[in-house]
Write a protein that holds these residues in place. Structure first.
Motif, PDB file in Angstrom:
ATOM      1  N   GLN A 190      67.344  44.817  18.312  1.00 27.66           N
ATOM      2  CA  GLN A 190      67.613  43.448  18.033  1.00 27.66           C
ATOM      3  C   GLN A 190      66.136  43.815  18.787  1.00 27.66           C
ATOM      4  O   GLN A 190      65.578  42.153  17.506  1.00 27.66           O
ATOM      5  N   ALA A 191      65.706  44.186  19.129  1.00 28.87           N
ATOM      6  CA  ALA A 191      64.497  43.403  19.583  1.00 28.87           C
ATOM      7  C   ALA A 191      63.903  44.415  18.256  1.00 28.87           C
ATOM      8  O   ALA A 191      62.933  43.173  18.352  1.00 28.87           O
ATOM      9  N   VAL A 192      63.473  45.126  18.620  1.00 29.29           N
ATOM     10  CA  VAL A 192      62.835  45.989  16.999  1.00 29.29           C
ATOM     11  C   VAL A 192      62.758  44.911  15.642  1.00 29.29           C
ATOM     12  O   VAL A 192      61.708  44.543  15.103  1.00 29.29           O
ATOM     13  N   GLY A 193      64.373  44.536  15.505  1.00 28.78           N
ATOM     14  CA  GLY A 193      64.741  43.406  14.373  1.00 28.78           C
ATOM     15  C   GLY A 193      63.286  42.168  14.269  1.00 28.78           C
ATOM     16  O   GLY A 193      63.050  41.861  13.137  1.00 28.78           O
ATOM     17  N   MET A 194      63.413  41.755  15.716  1.00 33.20           N
ATOM     18  CA  MET A 194      62.529  40.558  15.469  1.00 33.20           C
ATOM     19  C   MET A 194      61.143  40.591  15.497  1.00 33.20           C
ATOM     20  O   MET A 194      60.705  40.027  15.417  1.00 33.20           O
ATOM     21  N   PHE A 195      60.901  42.317  15.988  1.00 35.63           N
ATOM     22  CA  PHE A 195      59.534  42.100  16.139  1.00 35.63           C
ATOM     23  C   PHE A 195      59.343  42.438  14.424  1.00 35.63           C
ATOM     24  O   PHE A 195      58.202  41.693  13.781  1.00 35.63           O
ATOM     25  N   ALA A 196      59.972  42.897  13.214  1.00 33.68           N
ATOM     26  CA  ALA A 196      59.893  43.522  12.038  1.00 33.68           C
ATOM     27  C   ALA A 196      59.911  42.124  11.688  1.00 33.68           C
ATOM     28  O   ALA A 196      59.214  42.426  10.926  1.00 33.68           O
ATOM     29  N   ARG A 197      60.353  41.588  11.461  1.00 35.83           N
ATOM     30  CA  ARG A 197      60.582  39.792  11.141  1.00 35.83           C
ATOM     31  C   ARG A 197      59.446  39.277  11.293  1.00 35.83           C
ATOM     32  O   ARG A 197      58.349  38.468  10.626  1.00 35.83           O
ATOM     33  N   THR A 198      59.258  39.679  12.454  1.00 36.58           N
ATOM     34  CA  THR A 198      57.530  38.770  13.028  1.00 36.58           C
ATOM     35  C   THR A 198      56.401  39.126  12.233  1.00 36.58           C
ATOM     36  O   THR A 198      55.782  37.985  12.148  1.00 36.58           O
ATOM     37  N   ALA A 199      56.603  40.126  12.228  1.00 39.43           N
ATOM     38  CA  ALA A 199      55.756  40.911  11.106  1.00 39.43           C
ATOM     39  C   ALA A 199      55.182  40.669   9.777  1.00 39.43           C
ATOM     40  O   ALA A 199      54.272  39.793   9.108  1.00 39.43           O
ATOM     41  N   GLU A 200      56.200  40.177   9.373  1.00 36.85           N
ATOM     42  CA  GLU A 200      56.213  39.974   7.694  1.00 36.85           C
ATOM     43  C   GLU A 200      56.411  38.665   7.792  1.00 36.85           C
ATOM     44  O   GLU A 200      55.800  37.542   6.790  1.00 36.85           O
ATOM     45  N   GLU A 201      56.623  37.840   8.761  1.00 35.70           N
ATOM     46  CA  GLU A 201      56.913  36.143   8.557  1.00 35.70           C
ATOM     47  C   GLU A 201      54.891  35.869   8.910  1.00 35.70           C
ATOM     48  O   GLU A 201      54.427  35.102   8.869  1.00 35.70           O
ATOM     49  N   SER A 202      53.794  37.060   9.375  1.00 33.10           N
ATOM     50  CA  SER A 202      53.160  36.642  10.024  1.00 33.10           C
ATOM     51  C   SER A 202      51.663  37.051   9.028  1.00 33.10           C
ATOM     52  O   SER A 202      50.790  36.388   8.219  1.00 33.10           O
ATOM     53  N   ILE A 203      52.331  38.415   8.357  1.00 32.85           N
ATOM     54  CA  ILE A 203      51.935  38.496   6.901  1.00 32.85           C
ATOM     55  C   ILE A 203      51.908  37.260   5.677  1.00 32.85           C
ATOM     56  O   ILE A 203      50.696  36.626   5.054  1.00 32.85           O
ATOM     57  N   ARG A 204      53.151  36.496   5.860  1.00 31.31           N
ATOM     58  CA  ARG A 204      53.319  35.309   4.209  1.00 31.31           C
ATOM     59  C   ARG A 204      52.260  34.519   5.105  1.00 31.31           C
ATOM     60  O   ARG A 204      51.558  34.215   4.210  1.00 31.31           O
ATOM     61  N   ALA A 205      52.009  34.096   6.478  1.00 29.39           N
ATOM     62  CA  ALA A 205      51.625  32.739   6.451  1.00 29.39           C
ATOM     63  C   ALA A 205      50.164  33.469   6.850  1.00 29.39           C
ATOM     64  O   ALA A 205      48.769  32.788   6.672  1.00 29.39           O
ATOM     65  N   ASP A 206      49.483  34.236   6.751  1.00 34.20           N
ATOM     66  CA  ASP A 206      48.328  35.175   6.895  1.00 34.20           C
ATOM     67  C   ASP A 206      47.363  34.614   8.304  1.00 34.20           C
ATOM     68  O   ASP A 206      46.333  33.634   8.433  1.00 34.20           O
ATOM     69  N   ALA A 207      48.211  34.819   9.298  1.00 36.33           N
ATOM     70  CA  ALA A 207      48.075  34.182  10.549  1.00 36.33           C
ATOM     71  C   ALA A 207      48.190  34.998  11.764  1.00 36.33           C
ATOM     72  O   ALA A 207      48.831  35.908  11.637  1.00 36.33           O
ATOM     73  N   GLY A 208      47.706  34.162  12.849  1.00 36.55           N
ATOM     74  CA  GLY A 208      47.907  35.819  13.498  1.00 36.55           C
ATOM     75  C   GLY A 208      49.742  35.532  14.823  1.00 36.55           C
ATOM     76  O   GLY A 208      50.482  34.396  14.011  1.00 36.55           O
ATOM     77  N   MET A 209      50.266  36.362  15.094  1.00 35.86           N
ATOM     78  CA  MET A 209      51.575  36.445  15.822  1.00 35.86           C
ATOM     79  C   MET A 209      51.448  36.282  17.355  1.00 35.86           C
ATOM     80  O   MET A 209      51.011  36.628  18.066  1.00 35.86           O
ATOM     81  N   THR A 210      52.487  35.160  17.369  1.00 34.14           N
ATOM     82  CA  THR A 210      52.249  34.832  18.839  1.00 34.14           C
ATOM     83  C   THR A 210      54.865  35.349  19.210  1.00 34.14           C
ATOM     84  O   THR A 210      55.011  34.371  18.531  1.00 34.14           O
ATOM     85  N   LEU A 211      54.601  35.536  20.437  1.00 43.34           N
ATOM     86  CA  LEU A 211      56.061  35.495  20.718  1.00 43.34           C
ATOM     87  C   LEU A 211      56.561  34.759  22.128  1.00 43.34           C
ATOM     88  O   LEU A 211      55.540  34.834  22.648  1.00 43.34           O
ATOM     89  N   CYS A 212      57.309  33.495  21.640  1.00 42.54           N
ATOM     90  CA  CYS A 212      57.886  32.854  22.509  1.00 42.54           C
ATOM     91  C   CYS A 212      59.055  33.371  22.968  1.00 42.54           C
ATOM     92  O   CYS A 212      60.207  32.136  22.197  1.00 42.54           O
ATOM     93  N   PRO A 213      59.437  33.955  23.450  1.00 40.52           N
ATOM     94  CA  PRO A 213      60.672  34.516  23.827  1.00 40.52           C
ATOM     95  C   PRO A 213      61.326  33.018  24.799  1.00 40.52           C
ATOM     96  O   PRO A 213      60.910  32.873  25.196  1.00 40.52           O
ATOM     97  N   GLY A 214      62.274  32.911  24.665  1.00 34.33           N
ATOM     98  CA  GLY A 214      63.822  31.764  25.485  1.00 34.33           C
ATOM     99  C   GLY A 214      63.622  30.817  24.359  1.00 34.33           C
ATOM    100  O   GLY A 214      63.222  30.721  22.841  1.00 34.33           O
ATOM    101  N   SER A 215      63.570  29.225  25.130  1.00 31.70           N
ATOM    102  CA  SER A 215      64.260  28.041  23.780  1.00 31.70           C
ATOM    103  C   SER A 215      63.604  27.020  24.966  1.00 31.70           C
ATOM    104  O   SER A 215      63.291  27.211  25.763  1.00 31.70           O
ATOM    105  N   ALA A 216      63.886  26.020  24.283  1.00 33.01           N
ATOM    106  CA  ALA A 216      62.913  24.495  24.528  1.00 33.01           C
ATOM    107  C   ALA A 216      63.659  24.759  26.005  1.00 33.01           C
ATOM    108  O   ALA A 216      63.373  23.681  27.277  1.00 33.01           O
ATOM    109  N   ALA A 217      64.773  24.855  25.953  1.00 30.86           N
ATOM    110  CA  ALA A 217      65.687  24.966  27.837  1.00 30.86           C
ATOM    111  C   ALA A 217      65.313  26.556  28.499  1.00 30.86           C
ATOM    112  O   ALA A 217      66.098  25.954  29.608  1.00 30.86           O
ATOM    113  N   GLY A 218      65.170  27.162  28.062  1.00 30.21           N
ATOM    114  CA  GLY A 218      64.380  27.775  28.988  1.00 30.21           C
ATOM    115  C   GLY A 218      65.813  29.803  28.807  1.00 30.21           C
ATOM    116  O   GLY A 218      65.115  30.080  30.022  1.00 30.21           O
ATOM    117  N   GLY A 219      66.126  29.384  27.514  1.00 25.73           N
ATOM    118  CA  GLY A 219      67.042  30.277  28.106  1.00 25.73           C
ATOM    119  C   GLY A 219      67.209  31.090  26.957  1.00 25.73           C
ATOM    120  O   GLY A 219      66.800  31.287  26.284  1.00 25.73           O
TER     121      GLY A 219
END
Length: 77
Positions: free
Chosen positions: A48-77
Motif C-alpha cells: 500500500q505504501a508503494v502504491g501511494m508513492f507510485a500514484r504520487t509520482a504520477e500525479e506530480s508528473i501530471r501537475a509538473d510540480a514538486g512532490m510533498t507527502l503529508c501523512p495523516g489527516s486533518a484529525a491527525g490520524g
C-alpha cells in the motif's frame, strides 16, 4: 498540512480511515490553486505504501510540480 499547498506543491493527504477529514484538507489545499488528493493507504503495509508513492509520482508528473507527502489527516490520524 496545507502549508505545502500554499508553496505550490502537489499534496497527498494519506488516510487509513478518516476520509472526510482528508477530503477537507484536500479542498482547503486546492483553494490555493494547487493539486491535492486524498489517498487511502495503510503505510505499515509495503504494497500500500508503494502504491501511494507510485500514484504520487504520477500525479506530480501530471501537475509538473514538486512532490510533498503529508501523512495523516486533518484529525491527525
Amino acid at each position: 498540512m496545507v502549508k505545502p499547498g500554499r508553496a505550490g506543491a502537489v499534496v497527498v493527504v494519506n488516510h487509513s480511515s478518516a476520509r472526510e477529514s482528508a477530503e477537507d484538507v484536500v479542498r482547503e489545499t486546492e483553494s490555493f490553486g494547487v493539486r491535492a488528493y486524498a489517498h487511502r493507504a495503510d503505510v505499515s503495509r509495503e504494497e500500500q505504501a508503494v502504491g501511494m508513492f507510485a500514484r504520487t509520482a504520477e500525479e506530480s508528473i501530471r501537475a509538473d510540480a514538486g512532490m510533498t507527502l503529508c501523512p495523516g489527516s486533518a484529525a491527525g490520524g
